[in-house]
Design a protein around this motif. Structure first.
Motif, PDB file in Angstrom:
ATOM      1  N   VAL A   1       0.761  -1.316  -0.114  1.00 10.44           N
ATOM      2  CA  VAL A   1      -0.144   0.000  -0.012  1.00 10.44           C
ATOM      3  C   VAL A   1       0.983   1.318   0.088  1.00 10.44           C
ATOM      4  N   LEU A   2       1.878   1.329   0.930  1.00 10.91           N
ATOM      5  CA  LEU A   2       2.822   2.419   0.940  1.00 10.91           C
ATOM      6  C   LEU A   2       3.447   2.664  -0.491  1.00 10.91           C
ATOM      7  N   VAL A   3       3.963   1.582  -0.929  1.00 12.70           N
ATOM      8  CA  VAL A   3       4.796   1.554  -2.166  1.00 12.70           C
ATOM      9  C   VAL A   3       3.834   2.221  -3.401  1.00 12.70           C
ATOM     10  N   VAL A   4       2.557   1.552  -3.552  1.00 14.49           N
ATOM     11  CA  VAL A   4       1.843   1.984  -4.529  1.00 14.49           C
ATOM     12  C   VAL A   4       1.597   3.613  -4.195  1.00 14.49           C
ATOM     13  N   ALA A   5       1.148   4.047  -2.938  1.00 16.34           N
ATOM     14  CA  ALA A   5       0.717   5.262  -2.886  1.00 16.34           C
ATOM     15  C   ALA A   5       1.783   6.312  -3.129  1.00 16.34           C
ATOM     16  N   PHE A   6       3.067   6.209  -2.614  1.00 14.78           N
ATOM     17  CA  PHE A   6       4.111   7.050  -2.804  1.00 14.78           C
ATOM     18  C   PHE A   6       4.456   6.663  -4.431  1.00 14.78           C
ATOM     19  N   GLY A   7       4.182   5.736  -5.137  1.00 13.66           N
ATOM     20  CA  GLY A   7       4.560   5.639  -6.531  1.00 13.66           C
ATOM     21  C   GLY A   7       3.518   6.593  -7.259  1.00 13.66           C
ATOM     22  N   LEU A   8       2.283   6.591  -6.770  1.00 14.68           N
ATOM     23  CA  LEU A   8       1.223   7.397  -7.517  1.00 14.68           C
ATOM     24  C   LEU A   8       1.545   8.819  -7.511  1.00 14.68           C
ATOM     25  N   VAL A   9       2.043   9.345  -6.158  1.00 13.87           N
ATOM     26  CA  VAL A   9       2.409  10.568  -6.114  1.00 13.87           C
ATOM     27  C   VAL A   9       3.622  11.251  -6.874  1.00 13.87           C
TER      28      VAL A   9
END
Length: 328
Positions: free
Chosen positions: A28-36
């Motif tokens: 979840v964290l990797v995907v979230a920061f990757g989207l940002v």
């Protein structure tokens, strides 16, 4: 009305989260920061996160072992700082790194043995965490010794190419990753495949019942804290390799970070349950969180608050999932 099939699916989902919740947090964290910021998903960025986490992974393995045994080693802060200082000081005084590194690990082992000796004397009078006060005291001892070694209270720079080649973090692939992997594999095997690991879990699960099956509680706790000191000492060497310097405060925050990583990985705070490999995932969760917040330019104070919030959420979710599994 809830059907048996729905109940079964819910139970399976809870069991999955109980086993792999830390991986869910990480994804979840990797995907979230990757989207940002898509640059966050670059292979070099992710490899760098793993690489710089190597010292914390080693110390987290030690903390996980302590927590499984229903103990906590707060002295890792001081031991990491002392070990890094000893490493840097000896190298700058002309000693080769094959001498400096064992000396630093030996210092951590001695402090760990002191923790173990004092803790074993308190076992009979303190039901939980008898190591709390001894390790808190040795933290001050280690920090004081490290401070006394620092010339003019400044960090001691390391300029030995040999040490940099073996413990440095420069380049595309860093050797310290291999050290961290080796420590994790060794600790995992010790905790899951040896009689010592069985004793650690038995003592952590029920200290009063352990002697009934022939387990020496005091000796087990002594050995656990001694090993923890040795691993914290080695973590200090890796930290010195990362900064190419030694200083008493290089271990600052290691106590909370390692406890947080273990808890996020599912280690029980009151002993008897834990997994070193899951704690590694916990370290990576914290590393991804901190790195991601830095990339999006969040203030350090907010980063610290976010780390604390994540640990609280992980504990709350873990308690909820296990309670639901217990009644299902």
């Amino acid at each position: 009305m809830t059907t048996k099939r729905e109940t079964s699916i819910k139970a399976q989902a809870l069991q999955f989260f109980a086993r792999a919740g830390v991986v869910v947090y990480l994804v979840v964290l990797v995907v979230a920061f990757g989207l940002v910021n898509p640059e966050f998903l670059a292979p070099q960025t992710l490899l760098s996160i793993i690489s710089v986490s190597s010292p914390l992974i080693v110390v987290s393995a030690a903390m996980t072992m302590c927590l499984i045994c229903a103990e906590v080693d707060l002295s890792v802060v001081g031991v990491v700082g002392l070990a890094s200082t000893i490493t840097a000081l000896l190298i700058t005084r002309g000693f080769p790194w094959p001498v400096a590194v064992p000396a630093a690990v030996a210092a951590g082992t001695v402090l760990g043995a002191v923790n173990g000796l004092l803790t074993s004397r308190l076992v009979s009078v303190m039901p939980f965490f008898p190591s709390f006060f001894p390790t808190l005291a040795t933290t001050a001892l280690a920090l004081g010794l490290a401070e006394a070694m620092l010339p003019s209270k400044q960090a001691i720079a390391i300029s030995d190419p040999g040490f940099a080649s073996v413990f440095g973090f420069a380049g595309k692939f860093n050797i310290p990753i291999l050290y961290a992997v080796a420590v994790v594999v060794l600790m995992h095997l010790v905790l899951t495949r040896t009689s010592f690991g069985y004793r650690i879990q038995a003592v952590g699960a029920n200290r009063r019942a352990a002697p009934l099956v022939g387990i020496n509680v005091k000796r087990t706790k002594f050995l656990v804290l001694t090993v923890s000191g040795a691993l914290a000492g080695f973590g200090g060497v890796l930290t010195a390799g990362f900064f190419q310097a030694g200083h008493s405060m290089l271990g600052r925050g290691y106590d909370l970070d390692t406890i947080g990583a273990a808890v996020i990985g599912g280690t029980a705070l009151f002993g008897g349950k834990g997994n070193v490999i899951a704690s590694v995932w916990g370290v990576l969760v914290l590393a991804v969180l901190n790195t991601g917040l830095q990339i999006v330019h969040v203030e350090p104070a907010i980063q610290l608050a976010a780390t604390g919030a994540l640990v609280v959420i992980a504990v709350a979710v873990d308690l909820y999932v296990r309670r639901r599994l217990a009644v299902s």
